[in-house]
Design a protein around this motif. Structure first.
Motif, short mmCIF file in Angstrom:
data_model
loop_
_atom_site.label_atom_id
_atom_site.label_comp_id
_atom_site.label_asym_id
_atom_site.label_seq_id
_atom_site.Cartn_x
_atom_site.Cartn_y
_atom_site.Cartn_z
N LYS A 25 -3.53 13.05 -8.07
CA LYS A 25 -4.44 13.50 -6.82
C LYS A 25 -5.40 12.34 -6.49
O LYS A 25 -5.99 12.63 -5.31
CB LYS A 25 -5.35 14.61 -7.63
CG LYS A 25 -4.64 15.80 -8.10
CD LYS A 25 -4.26 16.85 -7.31
CE LYS A 25 -3.63 18.11 -7.89
NZ LYS A 25 -2.50 18.41 -7.25
N SER A 26 -5.71 11.33 -7.13
CA SER A 26 -6.66 10.37 -6.58
C SER A 26 -6.12 8.91 -7.07
O SER A 26 -5.60 8.60 -8.04
CB SER A 26 -7.89 10.74 -7.24
OG SER A 26 -8.11 10.55 -8.80
N VAL A 78 0.72 -1.17 -0.11
CA VAL A 78 0.06 -0.15 -0.14
C VAL A 78 0.80 1.16 0.04
O VAL A 78 0.84 2.21 -0.89
CB VAL A 78 -1.05 0.03 1.26
CG1 VAL A 78 -1.56 1.41 1.42
CG2 VAL A 78 -1.93 -1.19 1.16
N LEU A 79 1.70 1.26 1.04
CA LEU A 79 2.83 2.35 0.99
C LEU A 79 3.50 2.79 -0.30
O LEU A 79 3.75 4.00 -0.64
CB LEU A 79 3.45 2.34 2.41
CG LEU A 79 3.04 2.51 3.54
CD1 LEU A 79 3.91 2.27 4.84
CD2 LEU A 79 2.19 3.79 3.80
N ASN A 80 4.08 1.81 -0.74
CA ASN A 80 4.62 1.94 -2.19
C ASN A 80 3.72 2.44 -3.25
O ASN A 80 4.33 2.94 -4.15
CB ASN A 80 5.44 0.49 -2.52
CG ASN A 80 6.63 0.34 -1.61
OD1 ASN A 80 7.32 1.19 -1.28
ND2 ASN A 80 6.96 -0.96 -1.27
N SER A 81 2.48 1.75 -3.28
CA SER A 81 1.63 2.31 -4.05
C SER A 81 1.53 3.86 -4.11
O SER A 81 1.49 4.54 -5.04
CB SER A 81 0.33 1.44 -4.28
OG SER A 81 0.43 0.04 -4.41
N LEU A 82 1.19 4.27 -2.87
CA LEU A 82 1.06 5.67 -2.69
C LEU A 82 2.19 6.42 -2.98
O LEU A 82 1.97 7.66 -3.71
CB LEU A 82 0.43 5.93 -0.92
CG LEU A 82 -0.63 5.32 -0.61
CD1 LEU A 82 -1.00 5.32 0.75
CD2 LEU A 82 -2.08 5.90 -1.36
N LYS A 83 3.30 6.01 -2.68
CA LYS A 83 4.65 6.72 -2.97
C LYS A 83 4.58 6.74 -4.50
O LYS A 83 5.25 7.88 -4.97
CB LYS A 83 5.96 5.95 -2.52
CG LYS A 83 5.94 6.16 -0.88
CD LYS A 83 7.30 5.21 -0.57
CE LYS A 83 7.16 5.11 1.19
NZ LYS A 83 8.16 4.16 1.39
N ASN A 88 2.41 9.58 -5.53
CA ASN A 88 2.82 10.88 -5.10
C ASN A 88 4.15 11.31 -5.97
O ASN A 88 4.03 12.47 -6.49
CB ASN A 88 3.28 10.87 -3.73
CG ASN A 88 3.45 12.12 -3.33
OD1 ASN A 88 2.73 13.07 -3.23
ND2 ASN A 88 4.92 12.14 -2.73
N GLU A 89 4.80 10.22 -6.50
CA GLU A 89 5.99 10.69 -7.58
C GLU A 89 5.35 11.24 -8.67
O GLU A 89 6.12 12.26 -9.42
CB GLU A 89 6.85 9.50 -7.58
CG GLU A 89 7.71 9.34 -6.51
CD GLU A 89 8.35 7.69 -6.42
OE1 GLU A 89 8.34 7.25 -7.57
OE2 GLU A 89 9.02 7.28 -5.42
#
Length: 182
Positions: free
Chosen positions: A114-115, A101-106, A109-110
């Protein structure tokens, strides 16, 4: 559909077909080799086109807990983020799921997205208990959104009523200040 505001960002849960979402990115519950044959992955390629599989083949192997990004072909989303969750019984499942999950969000963000829309990663054929998946996914997103990020909306687009109920139980524990109660 329900939503809450965490640190000025929207978290939403819903029942639906993730391939119909118009988020900047949808997340695919992928396997290590990014071979998209069944489940969410198969539906994404069938609807988005073979370009998604072709780009995935160029990426190759992705370790459990990691993620990779491709374009979204003819889907409404701009990108597909392929998150590799754990298989139940392999050990350290919660940490691997959190990392996926965190790697997907990173990655989102990179790319200054926005969604993003997530399925219930690892809760299908990978056999992780839905209650655990709901807790880990929601808490990981809340943790991430408490930092500076381009992401304004995170949704969980869930395939069925049963999965939605587990997410709703965890969702109801969330305090809008950004801390999930256990």
């Amino acid at each position: 559909m329900e939503e809450k505001i965490i640190n000025g960002k929207i978290i939403r849960i819903m029942i639906g077909d993730i391939t119909d979402r118009d988020s900047d990115a949808i997340v695919n519950a992928a396997n290590n080799h990014l071979k998209h044959g069944g489940g969410v992955a198969g539906a994404i390629v069938r609807k988005g086109g073979k370009i998604i599989q072709e780009e995935s083949d160029k990426i190759g192997f992705v370790p459990t807990g990691s993620a990779a990004i491709t374009t979204a072909g003819s889907l409404k989303a701009k990108y597909v983020i392929h998150a590799v969750g754990p298989i139940w019984g392999e050990g350290n499942e919660e940490e691997k799921l959190k990392n996926a999950v965190l790697n997907s969000l990173k990655i989102a963000n990179e790319k200054q997205l926005k969604s993003i829309s997530f399925p219930a990663i690892s809760s299908g054929i990978y056999g992780c208990p839905k209650y655990m998946v709901a807790r880990v996914l929601l808490n990981s997103v809340i943790e991430y959104l408490n930092n500076a990020t381009s992401i304004e909306t995170v949704e969980f687009c869930l395939f069925d009523e049963e999965t939605y109920r587990y997410f709703k139980q965890e969702f109801d524990k969330i305090k809008c200040a950004g801390i999930a109660q256990r």
